[in-house]
Design an enzyme around this catalytic site. Structure first.
Site, PDB file in Angstrom:
ATOM      1  N   GLU A 263       0.881  -1.182   0.000  1.00 13.31           N
ATOM      2  CA  GLU A 263       0.000   0.000   0.000  1.00 13.31           C
ATOM      3  C   GLU A 263       0.904   1.214   0.000  1.00 13.31           C
ATOM      4  O   GLU A 263       1.341   1.688   1.047  1.00 13.31           O
ATOM      5  CB  GLU A 263      -0.875  -0.003   1.262  1.00 13.31           C
ATOM      6  CG  GLU A 263      -1.787  -1.201   1.384  1.00 13.31           C
ATOM      7  CD  GLU A 263      -3.020  -1.110   0.487  1.00 13.31           C
ATOM      8  OE1 GLU A 263      -3.255  -0.052  -0.122  1.00 13.31           O
ATOM      9  OE2 GLU A 263      -3.737  -2.116   0.404  1.00 13.31           O
ATOM     10  N   CYS A 297      -2.427   9.296   2.126  1.00 16.50           N
ATOM     11  CA  CYS A 297      -2.039   8.666   0.859  1.00 16.50           C
ATOM     12  C   CYS A 297      -3.059   9.017  -0.215  1.00 16.50           C
ATOM     13  O   CYS A 297      -2.741   9.051  -1.399  1.00 16.50           O
ATOM     14  CB  CYS A 297      -1.908   7.166   1.025  1.00 16.50           C
ATOM     15  SG  CYS A 297      -3.364   6.421   1.761  1.00 16.50           S
TER      16      CYS A 297
HETATM   17  P1  NAD Z   1       8.020   5.460   4.791  1.00 12.80           P
HETATM   18  O1  NAD Z   1       8.112   4.668   3.534  1.00 12.80           O
HETATM   19  O2  NAD Z   1       9.115   6.389   5.120  1.00 12.80           O
HETATM   20  O3  NAD Z   1       7.895   4.443   6.054  1.00 12.80           O
HETATM   21  C1  NAD Z   1       6.835   3.527   6.158  1.00 12.80           C
HETATM   22  C2  NAD Z   1       7.269   2.363   7.029  1.00 12.80           C
HETATM   23  O4  NAD Z   1       8.222   1.550   6.335  1.00 12.80           O
HETATM   24  C3  NAD Z   1       7.951   2.751   8.346  1.00 12.80           C
HETATM   25  O5  NAD Z   1       7.477   1.897   9.362  1.00 12.80           O
HETATM   26  C4  NAD Z   1       9.422   2.501   8.049  1.00 12.80           C
HETATM   27  O6  NAD Z   1      10.197   2.238   9.187  1.00 12.80           O
HETATM   28  C5  NAD Z   1       9.350   1.288   7.156  1.00 12.80           C
HETATM   29  N1  NAD Z   1      10.477   1.060   6.248  1.00 12.80           N
HETATM   30  C6  NAD Z   1      11.113   1.986   5.493  1.00 12.80           C
HETATM   31  N2  NAD Z   1      12.040   1.382   4.706  1.00 12.80           N
HETATM   32  C7  NAD Z   1      11.961   0.050   4.979  1.00 12.80           C
HETATM   33  C8  NAD Z   1      12.668  -1.093   4.482  1.00 12.80           C
HETATM   34  N3  NAD Z   1      13.618  -0.984   3.556  1.00 12.80           N
HETATM   35  N4  NAD Z   1      12.346  -2.306   4.967  1.00 12.80           N
HETATM   36  C9  NAD Z   1      11.362  -2.431   5.901  1.00 12.80           C
HETATM   37  N5  NAD Z   1      10.675  -1.383   6.405  1.00 12.80           N
HETATM   38  C10 NAD Z   1      10.981  -0.154   5.945  1.00 12.80           C
HETATM   39  O7  NAD Z   1       6.608   6.223   4.748  1.00 12.80           O
HETATM   40  P2  NAD Z   1       6.043   7.373   5.713  1.00 12.80           P
HETATM   41  O8  NAD Z   1       6.775   8.639   5.484  1.00 12.80           O
HETATM   42  O9  NAD Z   1       5.898   6.850   7.094  1.00 12.80           O
HETATM   43  O10 NAD Z   1       4.542   7.512   5.139  1.00 12.80           O
HETATM   44  C11 NAD Z   1       4.190   8.287   4.031  1.00 12.80           C
HETATM   45  C12 NAD Z   1       4.053   7.456   2.781  1.00 12.80           C
HETATM   46  O11 NAD Z   1       3.165   6.354   3.010  1.00 12.80           O
HETATM   47  C13 NAD Z   1       3.439   8.227   1.628  1.00 12.80           C
HETATM   48  O12 NAD Z   1       4.123   7.881   0.442  1.00 12.80           O
HETATM   49  C14 NAD Z   1       1.999   7.739   1.602  1.00 12.80           C
HETATM   50  O13 NAD Z   1       1.356   7.880   0.363  1.00 12.80           O
HETATM   51  C15 NAD Z   1       2.181   6.311   1.980  1.00 12.80           C
HETATM   52  N6  NAD Z   1       0.953   5.724   2.517  1.00 12.80           N
HETATM   53  C16 NAD Z   1       0.261   4.852   1.723  1.00 12.80           C
HETATM   54  C17 NAD Z   1      -0.943   4.309   2.166  1.00 12.80           C
HETATM   55  C18 NAD Z   1      -1.736   3.371   1.309  1.00 12.80           C
HETATM   56  O14 NAD Z   1      -2.624   2.718   1.851  1.00 12.80           O
HETATM   57  N7  NAD Z   1      -1.485   3.279   0.011  1.00 12.80           N
HETATM   58  C19 NAD Z   1      -1.421   4.642   3.444  1.00 12.80           C
HETATM   59  C20 NAD Z   1      -0.678   5.521   4.238  1.00 12.80           C
HETATM   60  C21 NAD Z   1       0.516   6.049   3.750  1.00 12.80           C
END
Ligand code: NAD
Length: 508
Positions: A263, A297
């Site tokens: 997602e 998102c």
């Molecule tokens: P992010 O990608 O920085 O982090 C999200 C999560 O992933 C965190 O828990 C982080 O620690 C983890 N993470 C990061 N790199 C990783 C890796 N290599 N391996 C494992 N885990 C890892 O995102 P953010 O800044 O917290 O959130 C914003 C983003 O999330 C935006 O792009 C938004 O569109 C997206 N988002 C999408 C949805 C959806 O349902 N499509 C919902 C909410 C947010």
């Protein structure tokens, strides 16, 4: 003026203590938590050692061997109890969401309501995890399909829906017979501790059928997340966050053939046609583009407006952007709260500079001083663009709405679909032909396409997720539960002969 920072830290700690969480877990750790409301520290959470992750997953795996044998409606009872705990603590948990990630009060509460809703949904689902009976081509044969628990489900979540995303996955996984191991955002560990406490309360009331290791939380950043993603005892990983994260996680999961539910980022658009109700459109666009300070998102990021209504609608929108209330979510009733941190603020500034360089006219977008230099509040920006150029095709996680003109619906649909992301979308209009074309196979290419509302604010009853670089995963309602189970096809011969499929003969 009272010191809001001291108030925020004290209030967050009071909520955590009331939920029964020991002080040293959120005061004596290495992960610093800051409230975006003031930028001040509100906790130091104890992190999970990466080396401890395999042992935690071993416990979850052992739990899976027991939990998969508990009848599904009984598993639903645990989720019913979780829903009760959430109802009882809705105010406290919603408030903690506000304090930790800066959502305005009604949105913090709304996030907890979403958790309650998915629990209700999952309880009913626990009696409906049905398979199929299919016609067999062979005499005295039966062909069926059934669904079994998949095993341990890993959940990785983003900061902007710090608790709801867990529940979309957890409620379904638990009724499907799967233990859950959750790696919340490192920017929102306090709300994760609170949810964990409520889950424990529900499990204690449920009794011994809920095995140790059924629901665990891993506190930490990327490294801990990777340990979860790489563990072969985790057959399904649901990861919510940026496309950058999803690409890394998706590749690692593919290497060991685990099932991803991704997602990821969105770059959502709406099309305003000449037949649109402009009063309704104005309110819908304002909420979708500026709500949650542009940090959903599904936030509306691109608006295609027909030439005939452009001046009227965009003129009114610019006025709303000029006057919308920006302020602290805990003082007054502002509609737009803070950005999560300085990095988000810098990204917004960079995108606006790039938009100007590409010929855009920027309305708003300036920093607003609400609580001093350590917090980042902005006036949302509306940017009139000459075309889909510069930063328009990227997701900038901040309240920027790019507005483009169009003349022909096909052109508007092509613009909408002409970006790498494919999460949510919408059309405003009352011309049946235009609306249905937009919803047809030749219309929106997104996972969600709405009519006469913005692209944000999904209900839990539908499947949630998007296409292309949004990752293709589906969570929440409809038949998203199938992602948490493994499908098994069964051919049963109840006759006395052995006819082979496709008429093959093999006499021995
Ligand atoms: P992010 O990608 O920085 O982090 C999200 C999560 O992933 C965190 O828990 C982080 O620690 C983890 N993470 C990061 N790199 C990783 C890796 N290599 N391996 C494992 N885990 C890892 O995102 P953010 O800044 O917290 O959130 C914003 C983003 O999330 C935006 O792009 C938004 O569109 C997206 N988002 C999408 C949805 C959806 O349902 N499509 C919902 C909410 C947010």
């Amino acid at each position: 003026m009272s010191r809001p920072d001291a108030t925020i830290a004290a209030e967050a700690q009071r909520i955590l203590e009331r939920l029964g969480i020991a002080r040293d877990r959120f005061e004596a750790g290495t992960l610093a938590v800051r409230s975006p409301i003031t930028g001040e520290p509100i906790g130091r959470v104890v992190e999970t050692e990466t080396a401890a992750v395999p042992e935690i997953i071993a416990r979850a795996h052992a739990a899976s061997l027991r939990w998969r044998l508990v009848p599904a409606p009984r598993r639903g009872e645990l989720v019913r109890l979780l829903g009760e705990e959430l109802r009882a603590e809705k105010q406290a948990l919603g408030r903690l969401v506000t304090l930790e990630v800066g959502k305005v009060v009604s949105e913090g509460l709304g996030e907890v309501q979403e958790m309650i809703d998915i629990c209700d949904f999952a309880v009913g689902l626990s009696r409906q995890l049905h398979g199929l009976v299919l016609p067999s081509e062979r005499p005295d044969h039966k062909l069926t399909e059934q669904w079994h628990p998949a095993g341990v489900v890993g959940i990785i979540s983003a900061f902007n829906f710090p608790v709801a995303v867990w529940s979309w996955n957890a409620a379904l996984a638990l009724v499907c017979g799967d233990p859950i191991v959750w790696k919340p955002s490192e920017k929102a560990p306090l709300t994760a501790l609170a949810v964990d406490a409520l889950m424990r309360r529900a499990a204690a009331r449920f009794g011994d059928d809920a095995p140790d290791g059924l629901a665990t939380v891993l506190i930490g950043g990327q490294e801990v997340g990777e340990a979860l993603v790489d563990d072969p005892r985790v057959p399904v990983v649901s990861a919510t966050g940026s496309t950058r994260m999803g690409r890394a996680v998706g590749e690692r999961l593919a290497r060991r053939f685990a099932k991803p539910i991704l997602e990821l980022g969105g770059n959502n658009a709406s099309i305003v046609t000449p037949s649109a109700d402009l009063d309704l459109t104005l309110r819908a666009v304002a909420f979708a583009a500026m709500g949650t300070a542009g940090q959903r998102c599904t936030t509306l990021r691109r608006l295609m407006v027909h030439d005939d209504v452009y001046e009227t609608l965009v003129g009114r929108l610019v006025a709303v952007y000029r006057t919308i209330s920006v302020g602290s979510p805990v003082a007054g009733d502002a509609l737009v709260g803070p950005l999560i941190d300085g990095t988000a603020f810098a990204a917004m500034g960079k995108a606006l500079d790039a938009a100007r360089a590409a010929g855009g006219t920027v309305h708003g977008g300036e920093r607003v001083d609400v609580n001093g230099a350590a917090s980042f509040y902005v006036r949302p920006a509306l940017v009139e663009m000459p075309g889909q150029v510069g930063p328009v095709a990227e997701e900038t996680f901040a309240p920027i709405l790019y507005v483009l003109r169009y003349r022909d619906l096909e052109q508007a649909i092509a613009l909408q679909n002409g970006v790498p992301q494919g999460l949510s979308s919408s059309i405003f209009g009352n011309d049946l032909r235009e609306v249905e074309r937009y919803l047809s196979a030749a219309g929106s290419d997104c996972g969600i396409a709405n009519v006469n509302m913005g692209p944000s604010g999904a209900e839990i009853g539908g499947a949630f997720g998007g296409e292309k670089e949004t990752g293709g995963g589906r969570e929440s309602g409809s038949d998203a539960w199938r992602g948490y189970m493994r499908r098994q096809t069964n051919a049963i011969n109840y006759g006395r002969t052995l006819p082979l499929a496709q008429g093959v003969t093999f006499e021995v």
